[in-house]
Design an enzyme around this catalytic site. Sequence first.
Site, PDB file in Angstrom:
ATOM      1  N   CYS A 179      10.437   0.194   1.507  1.00  0.00           N
ATOM      2  CA  CYS A 179       9.845   1.002   0.452  1.00  0.00           C
ATOM      3  C   CYS A 179      10.906   1.481  -0.517  1.00  0.00           C
ATOM      4  O   CYS A 179      11.166   2.659  -0.622  1.00  0.00           O
ATOM      5  CB  CYS A 179       9.106   2.191   1.064  1.00  0.00           C
ATOM      6  SG  CYS A 179       8.231   3.213  -0.105  1.00  0.00           S
ATOM      7  N   PRO A 222       3.413   0.200   5.577  1.00  0.00           N
ATOM      8  CA  PRO A 222       4.455  -0.226   4.633  1.00  0.00           C
ATOM      9  C   PRO A 222       3.972  -0.179   3.188  1.00  0.00           C
ATOM     10  O   PRO A 222       2.820  -0.497   2.884  1.00  0.00           O
ATOM     11  CB  PRO A 222       4.760  -1.657   5.072  1.00  0.00           C
ATOM     12  CG  PRO A 222       4.387  -1.701   6.514  1.00  0.00           C
ATOM     13  CD  PRO A 222       3.206  -0.791   6.648  1.00  0.00           C
ATOM     14  N   CYS A 223       4.891   0.208   2.295  1.00  0.00           N
ATOM     15  CA  CYS A 223       4.539   0.326   0.882  1.00  0.00           C
ATOM     16  C   CYS A 223       5.171  -0.794   0.056  1.00  0.00           C
ATOM     17  O   CYS A 223       5.287  -0.682  -1.163  1.00  0.00           O
ATOM     18  CB  CYS A 223       4.980   1.683   0.342  1.00  0.00           C
ATOM     19  SG  CYS A 223       6.731   2.018   0.549  1.00  0.00           S
ATOM     20  N   ASN A 224       5.597  -1.884   0.713  1.00  0.00           N
ATOM     21  CA  ASN A 224       6.259  -2.977  -0.009  1.00  0.00           C
ATOM     22  C   ASN A 224       5.493  -3.433  -1.236  1.00  0.00           C
ATOM     23  O   ASN A 224       6.068  -3.660  -2.293  1.00  0.00           O
ATOM     24  CB  ASN A 224       6.440  -4.183   0.920  1.00  0.00           C
ATOM     25  CG  ASN A 224       7.330  -3.897   2.097  1.00  0.00           C
ATOM     26  OD1 ASN A 224       7.168  -2.875   2.757  1.00  0.00           O
ATOM     27  ND2 ASN A 224       8.257  -4.779   2.382  1.00  0.00           N
ATOM     28  N   LEU A 240       3.232  -1.846  -2.900  1.00  0.00           N
ATOM     29  CA  LEU A 240       2.710  -0.748  -3.712  1.00  0.00           C
ATOM     30  C   LEU A 240       3.754  -0.194  -4.669  1.00  0.00           C
ATOM     31  O   LEU A 240       3.409   0.387  -5.695  1.00  0.00           O
ATOM     32  CB  LEU A 240       2.219   0.399  -2.809  1.00  0.00           C
ATOM     33  CG  LEU A 240       1.176   0.052  -1.755  1.00  0.00           C
ATOM     34  CD1 LEU A 240       0.756   1.322  -1.000  1.00  0.00           C
ATOM     35  CD2 LEU A 240      -0.042  -0.617  -2.370  1.00  0.00           C
TER      36      LEU A 240
END
Length: 607
Positions: free
Chosen positions: A127, A565-567, A569
Amino acid sequence: MDNNFSGEDNDNIDWDTEDELEIQEIPDATFSSCTNLRNVGHHTVSGHGEASSSSVPCQSKFIQQFIVMGFPEESIAKAIEQNGENEGLVLDALLTFKALEDSPEEQPSTSAQMEPSISSDDSSSQCNENVLDDVYEDDSWSSDSDNCMNSAKQTYLNDDNSSLSENENSLLFLANMGYPAEEASIAMERCGPEASFSELIDFMCAAQMAREEDVYLPEDEKPKLNSGGYKRKMYNELPVRKKQRAITDEEPIHLPRPMIGFGVPTESLPAIVQRTLPEQAIGPPFFYYENVALAPKGVWDTMSRFLYDVEPEFVDSKYFCATARKRGYIHNLPIEDRFPLLPLPPRTIHEAFPLTKKWWPSWDTRTKLNCLQTSIGSARLADRIRKAMKAMENFDGEPPLMVQKYVLDECRKWNLLWVGRNKASPLETDEFEMLMGFPRNHTRGGGISRTDRYKSLGNAFQVDTVAYHLSVLKDLYPNGINVLSLFSGIGGAEVALYRLGIPLNNVVSVEISEVNRNILRSWWEQTNQKGNLIDFNDIQQLNGDVLEQMIDSFGGFDLVIGGSPCNNLTGSNRVTRDGLEGKDSSLFYDYVRIVDLVKSIMSNRRV
């Protein structure tokens, strides 16, 4: 993962990084494929660095400010030729020329504008939030555009650059067109070594357009794109279509101003905050979900809809500590009678790092750090800043505004601290831990590298913020709590509950990273926890049968907590920022699946 989306300027926080790094305004530049002359602002510099006599007054004024810093005219002309009349890039190039002269054993493989100031691997970060707040899927370029670009490229590659590699020439070419070297470097990395110039420019233009059209960014804060030159012409002619996303018919969720959710301990709300939970969200277990606030349009609407239509609570951790961290939380916890962890953490830079006050320049007005990333500024960057500051020592009073802006921009971007005379330095890992609310040495030891420590901390909960929300559980579970911790990371939730004085009876942790699992296990043992810690490395292992067995053994879970996970976003992911449809961020639906299963199993047990 900074522009001030919360609309607050009281703390003099710069929002150019974090999770919110804006694409900087790109200077005008014109590149001609028919000549080896570069247009530099209002005057022309030849390929040999000699200015035309027709523009001496303007040229002298621009060059004079570098001459008084002690740079030779030949180097200044060369820097202007490479970077145009961009003061920051010219200064950066001059400092690099000086560093290479001082260290002849170094091979000048790249110019300063080609060096990303990153000391860890961004590609592996879960992130790492920076630029962009939307993604565009671009149509193909016309053949005329391709021919023009290829002609310009060939002319440039033949123009006294035979000693440089193909990648270096490409980067210099894009820089001379007016693109920041950092953007060009990222575009080349993302698009691959075989990408054409048209594809690279297509990629960067889409990034700029996405940033310009962000629905959450106030109109007066949107970056302006340059209006002239070859690049602008191609930008206007570029046919783009915005990637279609599934957005609900309801009014989209907007980020609040200020970003204090349902309250923070240091700010008073204008009225008593009350909320009514949807009926399906009421009842055990409590659930608590976290992710980046600045997600693509429609993401928070979708997450709210899948989590029983519970209204998100958006909070910036700058109200709890000395660093910003904009996050959204969806939960069914009570919001009355919250209390903060004590002692209260330092809330300004000088409170957190009092020794820096002695060296802090008066023109550096920062009182808070930007959002902490999974990567830090490099030693080379710190050295360039030192050289820039040292060159200004002959000035009476403060450095010129140009130098102030260059240095301050880098300090804001990389969260640099002043640790000595003219010395700016990145945060050390123990300082990072303190700002995030973790105990000292929480991520140290056990064969964990320094890079892994930064990466793990950059993806973690800010403990003080999360603990404030979880504080309502202290009176509800005086005899201890059973926790299902999904995407546990380095145990931010567990540390928060422990610091609140809530006994951890049973914790089932799911975390794919072995490094993070080892950190949590080490903390568990060092703090002499009396309960049970059970860990899984794959969330798919938690099916109905496994959950039933654990619920039968523990008597149920009291809290299901986590942040997927914010990959896909965050703004740093320029290629696959696909929202909840992305490979990694789609794991949000596993969080929903497990909450539904736990609620269903526990409901059946009560019957």
